[in-house]
Design a protein around this motif. Structure first.
Motif, PDB file in Angstrom:
ATOM      1  N   GLY A 244      -8.394  -5.068  -1.042  1.00  0.00           N
ATOM      2  CA  GLY A 244      -8.321  -4.049  -2.087  1.00  0.00           C
ATOM      3  C   GLY A 244      -6.925  -3.527  -2.359  1.00  0.00           C
ATOM      4  N   LEU A 245      -5.902  -4.305  -2.023  1.00  0.00           N
ATOM      5  CA  LEU A 245      -4.522  -3.851  -2.191  1.00  0.00           C
ATOM      6  C   LEU A 245      -3.950  -4.155  -3.574  1.00  0.00           C
ATOM      7  CD1 LEU A 245      -3.166  -4.939   1.294  1.00  0.00           C
ATOM      8  CD2 LEU A 245      -3.812  -2.642   0.562  1.00  0.00           C
ATOM      9  N   ILE A 246      -4.575  -5.079  -4.310  1.00  0.00           N
ATOM     10  CA  ILE A 246      -4.116  -5.407  -5.663  1.00  0.00           C
ATOM     11  C   ILE A 246      -5.309  -5.498  -6.597  1.00  0.00           C
ATOM     12  CG2 ILE A 246      -2.000  -6.589  -4.962  1.00  0.00           C
ATOM     13  CD1 ILE A 246      -3.461  -9.230  -5.388  1.00  0.00           C
ATOM     14  N   ASP A 247      -5.043  -5.290  -7.881  1.00  0.00           N
ATOM     15  CA  ASP A 247      -6.066  -5.368  -8.915  1.00  0.00           C
ATOM     16  C   ASP A 247      -5.943  -6.726  -9.613  1.00  0.00           C
ATOM     17  OD1 ASP A 247      -7.876  -4.933 -10.952  1.00  0.00           O
ATOM     18  OD2 ASP A 247      -6.574  -3.565 -12.057  1.00  0.00           O
ATOM     19  N   PRO A 248      -7.019  -7.521  -9.651  1.00  0.00           N
ATOM     20  CA  PRO A 248      -6.933  -8.846 -10.268  1.00  0.00           C
ATOM     21  C   PRO A 248      -7.108  -8.825 -11.774  1.00  0.00           C
ATOM     22  CG  PRO A 248      -9.101  -8.539  -9.376  1.00  0.00           C
ATOM     23  CD  PRO A 248      -8.307  -7.288  -9.027  1.00  0.00           C
ATOM     24  N   SER A 249      -6.654  -7.774 -12.437  1.00  0.00           N
ATOM     25  CA  SER A 249      -6.831  -7.658 -13.871  1.00  0.00           C
ATOM     26  C   SER A 249      -6.208  -8.832 -14.620  1.00  0.00           C
ATOM     27  CB  SER A 249      -6.187  -6.357 -14.367  1.00  0.00           C
ATOM     28  OG  SER A 249      -6.182  -6.328 -15.773  1.00  0.00           O
ATOM     29  N   PRO A 250      -6.972  -9.458 -15.528  1.00  0.00           N
ATOM     30  CA  PRO A 250      -6.416 -10.575 -16.299  1.00  0.00           C
ATOM     31  C   PRO A 250      -5.384 -10.105 -17.326  1.00  0.00           C
ATOM     32  CG  PRO A 250      -8.603 -10.051 -17.084  1.00  0.00           C
ATOM     33  CD  PRO A 250      -8.351  -9.196 -15.861  1.00  0.00           C
TER      34      PRO A 250
ATOM     35  N   ARG B  17       0.829  -1.214   0.000  1.00  0.00           N
ATOM     36  CA  ARG B  17       0.000   0.000   0.000  1.00  0.00           C
ATOM     37  C   ARG B  17       0.860   1.260   0.000  1.00  0.00           C
ATOM     38  NH1 ARG B  17      -4.024   0.213   4.594  1.00  0.00           N
ATOM     39  NH2 ARG B  17      -5.336  -1.023   3.236  1.00  0.00           N
ATOM     40  N   CYS B  18       1.786   1.383   0.954  1.00  0.00           N
ATOM     41  CA  CYS B  18       2.538   2.637   1.090  1.00  0.00           C
ATOM     42  C   CYS B  18       3.999   2.543   0.659  1.00  0.00           C
ATOM     43  CB  CYS B  18       2.446   3.159   2.523  1.00  0.00           C
ATOM     44  SG  CYS B  18       3.379   2.207   3.755  1.00  0.00           S
ATOM     45  N   GLY B  19       4.506   1.327   0.425  1.00  0.00           N
ATOM     46  CA  GLY B  19       5.859   1.159  -0.077  1.00  0.00           C
ATOM     47  C   GLY B  19       6.968   1.209   0.958  1.00  0.00           C
ATOM     48  N   ARG B  20       6.609   1.345   2.223  1.00  0.00           N
ATOM     49  CA  ARG B  20       7.638   1.403   3.266  1.00  0.00           C
ATOM     50  C   ARG B  20       8.113   0.000   3.639  1.00  0.00           C
ATOM     51  NH1 ARG B  20       4.475   6.052   6.131  1.00  0.00           N
ATOM     52  NH2 ARG B  20       5.714   7.826   5.487  1.00  0.00           N
ATOM     53  N   LEU B  21       9.346  -0.076   4.103  1.00  0.00           N
ATOM     54  CA  LEU B  21       9.955  -1.339   4.487  1.00  0.00           C
ATOM     55  C   LEU B  21       9.631  -1.639   5.950  1.00  0.00           C
ATOM     56  CD1 LEU B  21      11.780  -3.592   3.403  1.00  0.00           C
ATOM     57  CD2 LEU B  21      13.728  -2.289   4.256  1.00  0.00           C
ATOM     58  N   SER B  22       9.209  -2.868   6.214  1.00  0.00           N
ATOM     59  CA  SER B  22       8.843  -3.278   7.569  1.00  0.00           C
ATOM     60  C   SER B  22      10.075  -3.652   8.374  1.00  0.00           C
ATOM     61  CB  SER B  22       7.913  -4.491   7.521  1.00  0.00           C
ATOM     62  OG  SER B  22       8.649  -5.638   7.120  1.00  0.00           O
ATOM     63  N   ASP B  23       9.885  -3.794   9.665  1.00  0.00           N
ATOM     64  CA  ASP B  23      10.909  -4.363  10.530  1.00  0.00           C
ATOM     65  C   ASP B  23      10.794  -5.879  10.435  1.00  0.00           C
ATOM     66  OD1 ASP B  23      11.897  -1.922  11.450  1.00  0.00           O
ATOM     67  OD2 ASP B  23      10.471  -1.847  13.109  1.00  0.00           O
ATOM     68  N   GLU B  24      11.828  -6.581  10.853  1.00  0.00           N
ATOM     69  CA  GLU B  24      11.804  -8.041  10.844  1.00  0.00           C
ATOM     70  C   GLU B  24      10.682  -8.551  11.734  1.00  0.00           C
ATOM     71  OE1 GLU B  24      15.621  -9.589  11.884  1.00  0.00           O
ATOM     72  OE2 GLU B  24      16.632  -8.449  10.322  1.00  0.00           O
ATOM     73  N   GLY B  25       9.913  -9.504  11.225  1.00  0.00           N
ATOM     74  CA  GLY B  25       8.859 -10.131  12.005  1.00  0.00           C
ATOM     75  C   GLY B  25       7.515  -9.426  11.987  1.00  0.00           C
ATOM     76  N   ASP B  26       7.439  -8.220  11.414  1.00  0.00           N
ATOM     77  CA  ASP B  26       6.154  -7.515  11.353  1.00  0.00           C
ATOM     78  C   ASP B  26       5.186  -8.263  10.451  1.00  0.00           C
ATOM     79  OD1 ASP B  26       7.206  -5.550  12.956  1.00  0.00           O
ATOM     80  OD2 ASP B  26       7.250  -3.994  11.398  1.00  0.00           O
ATOM     81  N   LYS B  27       3.920  -8.303  10.843  1.00  0.00           N
ATOM     82  CA  LYS B  27       2.876  -8.922  10.036  1.00  0.00           C
ATOM     83  C   LYS B  27       2.009  -7.864   9.351  1.00  0.00           C
ATOM     84  CE  LYS B  27       2.407 -13.144  12.836  1.00  0.00           C
ATOM     85  NZ  LYS B  27       3.732 -13.518  12.714  1.00  0.00           N
ATOM     86  N   TYR B  28       1.992  -6.654   9.910  1.00  0.00           N
ATOM     87  CA  TYR B  28       1.217  -5.537   9.361  1.00  0.00           C
ATOM     88  C   TYR B  28       2.102  -4.305   9.305  1.00  0.00           C
ATOM     89  CZ  TYR B  28      -2.802  -8.485  10.144  1.00  0.00           C
ATOM     90  OH  TYR B  28      -3.691  -9.540  10.092  1.00  0.00           O
ATOM     91  N   CYS B  29       1.849  -3.434   8.335  1.00  0.00           N
ATOM     92  CA  CYS B  29       2.602  -2.193   8.192  1.00  0.00           C
ATOM     93  C   CYS B  29       2.278  -1.271   9.369  1.00  0.00           C
ATOM     94  CB  CYS B  29       2.240  -1.516   6.873  1.00  0.00           C
ATOM     95  SG  CYS B  29       3.091   0.048   6.603  1.00  0.00           S
ATOM     96  N   ILE B  30       3.311  -0.745  10.010  1.00  0.00           N
ATOM     97  CA  ILE B  30       3.086   0.139  11.154  1.00  0.00           C
ATOM     98  C   ILE B  30       2.707   1.557  10.717  1.00  0.00           C
ATOM     99  CG2 ILE B  30       4.594  -1.192  12.669  1.00  0.00           C
ATOM    100  CD1 ILE B  30       6.700   1.058  12.303  1.00  0.00           C
ATOM    101  N   PHE B  31       2.807   1.854   9.425  1.00  0.00           N
ATOM    102  CA  PHE B  31       2.479   3.181   8.921  1.00  0.00           C
ATOM    103  C   PHE B  31       1.049   3.274   8.388  1.00  0.00           C
ATOM    104  CE2 PHE B  31       7.055   2.686   8.583  1.00  0.00           C
ATOM    105  CZ  PHE B  31       7.488   3.791   9.313  1.00  0.00           C
ATOM    106  N   CYS B  32       0.569   2.213   7.701  1.00  0.00           N
ATOM    107  CA  CYS B  32      -0.775   2.292   7.107  1.00  0.00           C
ATOM    108  C   CYS B  32      -1.691   1.136   7.519  1.00  0.00           C
ATOM    109  CB  CYS B  32      -0.676   2.360   5.586  1.00  0.00           C
ATOM    110  SG  CYS B  32      -0.156   0.820   4.807  1.00  0.00           S
TER     111      CYS B  32
END
Length: 83
Positions: free
Chosen positions: A72-78, A14-29
């Protein structure tokens, strides 16, 4: 030599930021960082815990929608990129 497995860092789709090791969710968005199958365990189904590649709209193991698609994070366009 350490016997502990090093956790992977993920780039948020979603936001393009790099996570910390072990994170499961983005801490920014708040977006999930791992594209699990969206088939959750329930009364009828055991669920699918397959981890899919970041651009997968549907699970490679069972065909159910992925977490990134459901959120809604990706578009499933064929007609998208097939790389």
């Amino acid at each position: 030599m350490s016997s502990q497995k090093k956790e992977e860092r993920h780039t948020c789709v979603r936001c393009g930021r790099l996570s910390d090791e072990g994170d499961k969710y983005c801490i920014f968005c708040g977006a999930p960082l791992i594209n699990h199958c969206g088939d959750e365990p329930g009364l009828v189904s055991k669920g699918c815990k397959h981890i899919n590649r970041k651009d997968a709209a549907f699970c490679a193991k069972c065909g159910y929608q992925t977490r990134f698609y459901l959120d809604g994070l990706i578009d499933p366009s064929p007609y998208g990129d097939n790389s």
